[in-house]
Structure formats: structure tokens, C-alpha cells
Write a protein that holds these residues in place. Structure first.
Motif, PDB file in Angstrom:
ATOM      1  N   GLY A  87     -18.766  12.931  -5.097  1.00 53.82           N
ATOM      2  CA  GLY A  87     -18.805  13.351  -3.698  1.00 53.82           C
ATOM      3  C   GLY A  87     -17.460  13.157  -3.033  1.00 53.82           C
ATOM      4  O   GLY A  87     -16.412  13.473  -3.590  1.00 53.82           O
ATOM      5  N   PHE A  88     -17.468  12.604  -1.815  1.00 57.41           N
ATOM      6  CA  PHE A  88     -16.240  12.404  -1.055  1.00 57.41           C
ATOM      7  C   PHE A  88     -15.495  11.166  -1.532  1.00 57.41           C
ATOM      8  O   PHE A  88     -16.069  10.268  -2.146  1.00 57.41           O
ATOM      9  CB  PHE A  88     -16.576  12.271   0.442  1.00 57.41           C
ATOM     10  N   GLU A  89     -14.185  11.126  -1.227  1.00 59.00           N
ATOM     11  CA  GLU A  89     -13.348  10.009  -1.644  1.00 59.00           C
ATOM     12  C   GLU A  89     -12.370   9.662  -0.526  1.00 59.00           C
ATOM     13  O   GLU A  89     -11.967  10.521   0.257  1.00 59.00           O
ATOM     14  CB  GLU A  89     -12.565  10.343  -2.913  1.00 59.00           C
ATOM     15  N   GLY A  90     -12.014   8.384  -0.407  1.00 58.07           N
ATOM     16  CA  GLY A  90     -11.054   7.981   0.614  1.00 58.07           C
ATOM     17  C   GLY A  90     -10.846   6.477   0.646  1.00 58.07           C
ATOM     18  O   GLY A  90     -11.705   5.702   0.225  1.00 58.07           O
ATOM     19  N   THR A 122      -1.915   8.866  -9.663  1.00 61.73           N
ATOM     20  CA  THR A 122      -3.182   9.120 -10.355  1.00 61.73           C
ATOM     21  C   THR A 122      -3.111   8.711 -11.821  1.00 61.73           C
ATOM     22  O   THR A 122      -4.073   8.903 -12.562  1.00 61.73           O
ATOM     23  CB  THR A 122      -3.557  10.607 -10.269  1.00 61.73           C
ATOM     24  N   THR A 123      -1.979   8.106 -12.212  1.00 63.89           N
ATOM     25  CA  THR A 123      -1.794   7.766 -13.629  1.00 63.89           C
ATOM     26  C   THR A 123      -1.602   6.267 -13.868  1.00 63.89           C
ATOM     27  O   THR A 123      -1.480   5.844 -15.011  1.00 63.89           O
ATOM     28  CB  THR A 123      -0.585   8.516 -14.208  1.00 63.89           C
ATOM     29  N   GLY A 124      -1.550   5.470 -12.810  1.00 62.19           N
ATOM     30  CA  GLY A 124      -1.338   4.037 -12.980  1.00 62.19           C
ATOM     31  C   GLY A 124      -0.279   3.534 -12.021  1.00 62.19           C
ATOM     32  O   GLY A 124       0.177   4.259 -11.139  1.00 62.19           O
ATOM     33  N   ASN A 127       5.182   6.011 -10.934  1.00 63.90           N
ATOM     34  CA  ASN A 127       5.134   7.472 -10.760  1.00 63.90           C
ATOM     35  C   ASN A 127       4.399   7.846  -9.471  1.00 63.90           C
ATOM     36  O   ASN A 127       3.556   8.739  -9.450  1.00 63.90           O
ATOM     37  CB  ASN A 127       4.451   8.133 -11.963  1.00 63.90           C
ATOM     38  N   TYR A 128       4.758   7.154  -8.374  1.00 57.80           N
ATOM     39  CA  TYR A 128       4.049   7.361  -7.120  1.00 57.80           C
ATOM     40  C   TYR A 128       4.463   8.663  -6.442  1.00 57.80           C
ATOM     41  O   TYR A 128       5.604   9.112  -6.548  1.00 57.80           O
ATOM     42  CB  TYR A 128       4.304   6.190  -6.163  1.00 57.80           C
ATOM     43  N   GLY A 129       3.509   9.232  -5.717  1.00 58.77           N
ATOM     44  CA  GLY A 129       3.751  10.439  -4.937  1.00 58.77           C
ATOM     45  C   GLY A 129       3.187  10.278  -3.536  1.00 58.77           C
ATOM     46  O   GLY A 129       2.939   9.166  -3.075  1.00 58.77           O
ATOM     47  N   ASN A 130       2.977  11.402  -2.868  1.00 55.86           N
ATOM     48  CA  ASN A 130       2.523  11.386  -1.481  1.00 55.86           C
ATOM     49  C   ASN A 130       1.004  11.283  -1.372  1.00 55.86           C
ATOM     50  O   ASN A 130       0.267  11.727  -2.243  1.00 55.86           O
ATOM     51  CB  ASN A 130       2.991  12.658  -0.773  1.00 55.86           C
ATOM     52  N   THR A 131       0.580  10.686  -0.258  1.00 50.17           N
ATOM     53  CA  THR A 131      -0.843  10.610   0.036  1.00 50.17           C
ATOM     54  C   THR A 131      -1.263  11.773   0.911  1.00 50.17           C
ATOM     55  O   THR A 131      -0.448  12.432   1.544  1.00 50.17           O
ATOM     56  CB  THR A 131      -1.192   9.295   0.754  1.00 50.17           C
ATOM     57  N   SER A 132      -2.567  12.002   0.968  1.00 52.46           N
ATOM     58  CA  SER A 132      -3.146  13.043   1.818  1.00 52.46           C
ATOM     59  C   SER A 132      -4.142  12.388   2.764  1.00 52.46           C
ATOM     60  O   SER A 132      -4.826  11.428   2.396  1.00 52.46           O
ATOM     61  CB  SER A 132      -3.852  14.093   0.948  1.00 52.46           C
ATOM     62  N   TRP A 160      -5.989   9.574   0.441  1.00 51.70           N
ATOM     63  CA  TRP A 160      -6.248   9.732  -0.992  1.00 51.70           C
ATOM     64  C   TRP A 160      -5.058  10.456  -1.596  1.00 51.70           C
ATOM     65  O   TRP A 160      -4.073  10.762  -0.906  1.00 51.70           O
ATOM     66  CB  TRP A 160      -7.536  10.529  -1.211  1.00 51.70           C
ATOM     67  N   SER A 161      -5.134  10.744  -2.859  1.00 56.60           N
ATOM     68  CA  SER A 161      -4.107  11.537  -3.520  1.00 56.60           C
ATOM     69  C   SER A 161      -4.151  12.970  -3.008  1.00 56.60           C
ATOM     70  O   SER A 161      -5.194  13.462  -2.566  1.00 56.60           O
ATOM     71  CB  SER A 161      -4.332  11.513  -5.032  1.00 56.60           C
ATOM     72  N   GLU A 162      -3.002  13.647  -3.053  1.00 55.62           N
ATOM     73  CA  GLU A 162      -2.986  15.075  -2.717  1.00 55.62           C
ATOM     74  C   GLU A 162      -3.854  15.869  -3.681  1.00 55.62           C
ATOM     75  O   GLU A 162      -4.335  16.946  -3.344  1.00 55.62           O
ATOM     76  CB  GLU A 162      -1.548  15.602  -2.717  1.00 55.62           C
ATOM     77  N   ASP A 163      -4.033  15.325  -4.875  1.00 55.97           N
ATOM     78  CA  ASP A 163      -4.980  15.899  -5.835  1.00 55.97           C
ATOM     79  C   ASP A 163      -6.359  15.341  -5.506  1.00 55.97           C
ATOM     80  O   ASP A 163      -6.730  14.247  -5.935  1.00 55.97           O
ATOM     81  CB  ASP A 163      -4.577  15.521  -7.259  1.00 55.97           C
ATOM     82  N   ASP A 164      -7.128  16.084  -4.707  1.00 54.11           N
ATOM     83  CA  ASP A 164      -8.412  15.553  -4.246  1.00 54.11           C
ATOM     84  C   ASP A 164      -9.486  15.557  -5.324  1.00 54.11           C
ATOM     85  O   ASP A 164     -10.618  15.134  -5.072  1.00 54.11           O
ATOM     86  CB  ASP A 164      -8.898  16.305  -3.003  1.00 54.11           C
TER      87      ASP A 164
END
Length: 203
Positions: A87-90, A122-124, A127-132, A160-164
Motif C-alpha cells: 500500500g502506501f509508504e512514508g 534504495t540499495t543500502g 549511494n544516497y539520492g533525493n527524497t520525495s 520517501w524515495s523518488e522511486d515510490d
């Protein structure tokens, strides 16, 4: 010879004061957290390492409160591992420090979940990226639930991750140790005294 002795006495005394002033109190970190659906919170001294577990929960309906002690003079990374089971995530939270010996990445002693001060992977750890952002504590679908430790007026955002589609994410933010101003002042005084004694000797 006279100036040489005076210089040694001055520097020895100043450095002794520096040593005494550098003993500052530890900071206490307090966090109010919820993750849809599960989370683990860690404190680490390495942004690429998980760190020590300080809190965990698997009920996102209400926020949980935790505290952790930060050693004086030590930099940390606050790591939050979030797991979505469907379902939803956050991830929603607010955090505070009880002293000026440490500061969050926004250079103050309070931090909310937002897209500026938190990075996500999303991998550990690394390798951090942007949040959404999905909006504040009143956002759909969470607004019908109560989280008394995270006030709806706090402006904390569900992130959450930009990859929802990611079901396992790793959030990170820095907590930096702040040198005591009095220590830096005494150290500067010691350097000034050293320069003065050198100029007197050369005169």
C-alpha cells in the motif's frame, strides 16, 4: 632568555585552559518517528555504515519517541531504515537536540522530515539520492490517524524515495559536533601570545 621563559609559561597555561574547556557535556537526541509500515533507527559515525540500533517499531498508526546520547566532540549520522509492506509508504518525524554541542545538517538543534535535509538510498547505506515528499502530517491517506508526538503544525513531511515502488529505503542526515566557542577563543589567545613573544624577541 626572559622572553623565552615567559612564552613557555603563557603557552603552557593557555593550553591547560584549552584542555579543561574542551571537556563539554554530551548532547541528548530526541526523536518522534513513524514509518508506514516499519522502521529501525540507528546512530552511526560513518555515513556508509549502519551504526547502533536506538529504536524500532512496526506500527505506523502512532509515532514512537526515542532518546539517544551523543558523545561530545563526535560527529554522527542519523540513519532511518524504512520498510513498506504494502500500500502506501512514508517516513514522518521530528527531532531535537538538548544542547548547542551538536547541530543537525540545517545548522540548528531541531530537524523535521523534509526533502532538503535528508538523503535516501534504495540499495543500502551509501549511494544516497533525493527524497520525495507526499505532504505534511495531514496528507492523505494518513490524516485520519493521530500522532500526538508529531504535531500537525510542525510542518514535518511524509518523505520517501523518488522511486515510490521501493519497499526498503535508507534515510540519512548528519549531526555535527560544534567546538566550544570559549575553547576557540583561548586557543586564539595562545596563538596571539606566541606571536607577541616572538616579535618581542626579534625586536
Amino acid at each position: 632568555m626572559k622572553y623565552k621563559i615567559m612564552r613557555r609559561v603563557f603557552l603552557g597555561g593557555a593550553l591547560s585552559i584549552v584542555s579543561l574547556l574542551s571537556v563539554v557535556n554530551a548532547s541528548v537526541l530526541t526523536g518522534n518517528v513513524t514509518v508506514d509500515n516499519e522502521y529501525n533507527v540507528y546512530l552511526s559515525t560513518n555515513d556508509n555504515a549502519q551504526g547502533i540500533l536506538v529504536s524500532s517499531d512496526n506500527s505506523w498508526y502512532e509515532s514512537e519517541v526515542f532518546t539517544a546520547t551523543l558523545a561530545a566532540g563526535t560527529d554522527y549520522f542519523l540513519h532511518v531504515e524504512g520498510v513498506d509492506t504494502g500500500g502506501f509508504e512514508g517516513f514522518l518525524g521530528n527531532f531535537s537536540l538538548d544542547s548547542a554541542d551538536h547541530l543537525f545538517s540545517n545548522n540548528i538543534a531541531q530537524l523535521l522530515t523534509n526533502t532538503i535535509d535528508w538523503s535516501v538510498s534504495t540499495t543500502g547505506w551509501g549511494n544516497y539520492g533525493n527524497t520525495s515528499s507526499y505532504g505534511d502530517n495531514t496528507a492523505y491517506p494518513w490524516y485520519a490517524n493521530t500522532r500526538p508526538a508529531i504535531d500537525v503544525t510542525s510542518a514535518a513531511e511524509w518523505i520517501w524515495s523518488e522511486d515510490d515502488t521501493a519497499t526498503h529505503v535508507y534515510f540519512s542526515t548528519a549531526i555535527t559536533a560544534v567546538p566550544a566557542p570559549s575553547t576557540m577563543a583561548i586557543f586564539g589567545l595562545a596563538l596571539a601570545g606566541f606571536a607577541y613573544s616572538r616579535s618581542k624577541k626579534q625586536a
